[in-house]
Each structure stands twice: as structure tokens, then as C-alpha cells.
Design a protein around this motif. Structure first.
Motif, mmCIF file in Angstrom:
data_model
loop_
_atom_site.group_PDB
_atom_site.id
_atom_site.type_symbol
_atom_site.label_atom_id
_atom_site.label_comp_id
_atom_site.label_asym_id
_atom_site.label_seq_id
_atom_site.Cartn_x
_atom_site.Cartn_y
_atom_site.Cartn_z
ATOM 1 N N GLN A 1 -25.964 53.256 62.197
ATOM 2 C CA GLN A 1 -25.246 53.179 60.781
ATOM 3 C C GLN A 1 -26.194 51.758 60.357
ATOM 4 N N VAL A 2 -26.687 51.956 59.261
ATOM 5 C CA VAL A 2 -27.281 50.742 58.259
ATOM 6 C C VAL A 2 -26.230 50.190 57.549
ATOM 7 N N GLN A 3 -26.402 48.606 57.721
ATOM 8 C CA GLN A 3 -25.241 47.958 56.906
ATOM 9 C C GLN A 3 -26.227 47.170 55.904
ATOM 10 N N LEU A 4 -25.817 47.054 54.620
ATOM 11 C CA LEU A 4 -26.371 46.545 53.478
ATOM 12 C C LEU A 4 -25.663 45.521 52.793
ATOM 13 N N VAL A 5 -26.034 44.583 52.675
ATOM 14 C CA VAL A 5 -25.174 43.239 51.850
ATOM 15 C C VAL A 5 -26.187 42.766 50.638
ATOM 16 N N GLU A 6 -25.644 42.898 49.577
ATOM 17 C CA GLU A 6 -26.241 42.624 48.498
ATOM 18 C C GLU A 6 -25.815 41.229 47.884
ATOM 19 N N SER A 7 -26.555 40.517 47.324
ATOM 20 C CA SER A 7 -25.983 39.116 46.812
ATOM 21 C C SER A 7 -26.958 38.735 45.586
ATOM 22 N N PRO A 87 -28.684 42.900 27.603
ATOM 23 C CA PRO A 87 -27.247 43.300 27.732
ATOM 24 C C PRO A 87 -27.027 44.734 28.375
ATOM 25 N N GLU A 88 -27.809 45.696 28.136
ATOM 26 C CA GLU A 88 -28.167 46.842 28.765
ATOM 27 C C GLU A 88 -28.261 46.854 30.323
ATOM 28 N N ASP A 89 -28.777 45.897 30.882
ATOM 29 C CA ASP A 89 -29.251 45.741 32.395
ATOM 30 C C ASP A 89 -28.053 45.423 33.132
ATOM 31 N N ALA A 90 -26.931 44.886 32.271
ATOM 32 C CA ALA A 90 -25.546 44.547 33.043
ATOM 33 C C ALA A 90 -24.987 45.645 33.809
ATOM 34 N N ALA A 91 -24.895 45.525 35.275
ATOM 35 C CA ALA A 91 -24.222 46.442 36.129
ATOM 36 C C ALA A 91 -23.968 45.935 37.441
ATOM 37 N N THR A 92 -23.482 46.820 38.223
ATOM 38 C CA THR A 92 -23.288 46.577 39.678
ATOM 39 C C THR A 92 -24.586 47.186 40.421
ATOM 40 N N TYR A 93 -25.460 46.177 41.013
ATOM 41 C CA TYR A 93 -26.716 46.412 41.475
ATOM 42 C C TYR A 93 -26.344 46.759 43.184
ATOM 43 N N TYR A 94 -26.906 47.970 43.680
ATOM 44 C CA TYR A 94 -26.838 48.156 44.955
ATOM 45 C C TYR A 94 -28.202 48.563 45.715
ATOM 46 N N CYS A 95 -28.407 48.293 47.017
ATOM 47 C CA CYS A 95 -29.628 48.462 47.395
ATOM 48 C C CYS A 95 -29.361 49.530 48.502
ATOM 49 N N ASN A 96 -30.278 50.625 48.794
ATOM 50 C CA ASN A 96 -30.060 51.584 49.501
ATOM 51 C C ASN A 96 -31.332 51.886 50.659
ATOM 52 N N GLN A 97 -31.286 52.215 51.721
ATOM 53 C CA GLN A 97 -32.326 52.469 52.708
ATOM 54 C C GLN A 97 -32.645 53.642 52.646
ATOM 55 N N GLY A 98 -33.724 54.299 52.412
ATOM 56 C CA GLY A 98 -33.847 55.666 52.574
ATOM 57 C C GLY A 98 -35.388 56.238 53.002
ATOM 58 N N GLY A 112 -23.954 49.129 50.057
ATOM 59 C CA GLY A 112 -23.218 47.924 50.381
ATOM 60 C C GLY A 112 -22.146 47.861 49.355
ATOM 61 N N LEU A 113 -21.586 46.692 49.127
ATOM 62 C CA LEU A 113 -20.426 46.817 48.029
ATOM 63 C C LEU A 113 -21.057 46.522 46.711
ATOM 64 N N GLY A 114 -22.326 46.025 46.765
ATOM 65 C CA GLY A 114 -23.255 45.979 45.304
ATOM 66 C C GLY A 114 -22.744 44.229 44.953
ATOM 67 N N THR A 115 -23.502 43.984 43.915
ATOM 68 C CA THR A 115 -23.631 42.739 43.364
ATOM 69 C C THR A 115 -23.508 42.831 41.955
ATOM 70 N N LEU A 116 -22.754 42.084 41.200
ATOM 71 C CA LEU A 116 -22.524 42.299 39.795
ATOM 72 C C LEU A 116 -23.420 41.282 38.974
ATOM 73 N N VAL A 117 -24.212 42.176 37.887
ATOM 74 C CA VAL A 117 -25.026 41.225 36.883
ATOM 75 C C VAL A 117 -24.129 41.527 35.718
ATOM 76 N N THR A 118 -23.848 40.421 34.741
ATOM 77 C CA THR A 118 -23.617 40.309 33.746
ATOM 78 C C THR A 118 -24.573 39.690 32.564
ATOM 79 N N VAL A 119 -24.850 40.296 31.703
ATOM 80 C CA VAL A 119 -25.656 39.568 30.653
ATOM 81 C C VAL A 119 -25.063 39.582 29.400
ATOM 82 N N SER A 120 -25.014 38.288 29.104
ATOM 83 C CA SER A 120 -24.156 38.076 27.634
ATOM 84 C C SER A 120 -25.670 38.070 26.664
ATOM 85 N N SER A 121 -24.890 38.536 25.321
ATOM 86 C CA SER A 121 -25.785 38.606 24.127
ATOM 87 C C SER A 121 -25.982 37.139 23.535
#
Length: 121
Positions: A1-7, A87-98, A112-121
Motif C-alpha cells: 500500500q502506497v502512502q502519500l503525504v502532502e505538505s 483565487p481560483e487555484d484555491a483548493a485542497t491539493y492531493y498527490c497520487n501515484q499511478g 493522502g490527506l491533502g494540503t490546503l491552498v488558500t489564495v486571497s484576492s
């Protein structure tokens, strides 16, 4: 099982930059394609970029020219350098192995659990 950790996520002003990191476990990392996805609230998860085992990269049209995906197989790491954030790039970002089938990325069910990106205008 692959484990992925975003930061590396955080709050940034529009026009700013961030670098996301993804640490992967397992012995198949170097022969796998790796992708970054993102998911904004109320929206479907979308593929942002992916990189083949040999370093060939592909980007979604919305980020092409602003984001750069890279990998370090010696460290089992993948990075997403993001410039000129909007601002439209704001999201939780996840990596994936495929894997790649031709030019198509096929993801796994390991997230993984993802990492949150917030972009203020």
C-alpha cells in the motif's frame, strides 16, 4: 500500500507563489507516474499535472505556464511549484501515484490527506 503525504500549502496573496511537496513510500515510486489533483469546495476533484517516471510532464490548461511539477526519485518526492496564483487555484491539493497508458494518467485509489491552498484576492 502506497502512502502519500502532502505538505506546503498555506495562505498566499493572488500573484504569489507556493511549493507543494509530496512524500511517497514504497519501492515502486521511481517507476510510477505521479500526479497532483485539487479539489475546491463543492467541486469535483480535478487533475492538475502529472509527471512520468522519466520526467515527462503534462499540465491542465488552467495551470500551464504557471505551475511546474518535478520529482526526485532518490528521495521519493514530487513537487508542485506554483507561480502567479489566482483565487481560483484555491483548493485542497492531493498527490497520487499511478501509471500512464499512452498519454493518459490512470490514478490509484491511494490518497493522502491533502494540503490546503488558500489564495486571497
Amino acid at each position: 500500500q502506497v502512502q502519500l503525504v502532502e505538505s506546503g500549502g498555506g495562505l498566499v496573496q493572488a500573484g504569489g507563489s507556493l511549493r507543494l511537496s509530496c512524500a511517497a513510500s514504497g519501492s515502486t515510486f521511481s517507476i510510477s507516474a505521479i500526479a497532483w489533483y485539487r479539489q475546491a469546495p463543492g467541486k469535483q476533484r480535478e487533475l492538475v499535472a502529472y509527471i512520468s517516471s522519466r520526467g515527462i510532464t503534462t499540465y491542465a490548461a488552467s495551470v500551464k505556464g504557471r505551475f511546474t511539477i518535478s520529482r526526485d526519485n532518490a528521495k521519493n518526492m514530487v513537487y508542485l511549484q506554483m507561480y502567479s496564483l489566482k483565487p481560483e487555484d484555491a483548493a485542497t491539493y492531493y498527490c497520487n501515484q499511478g501509471r500512464l497508458g499512452g498519454a493518459t494518467y490512470y490514478g490509484s485509489n491511494s490518497w493522502g490527506l491533502g494540503t490546503l491552498v488558500t489564495v486571497s484576492s
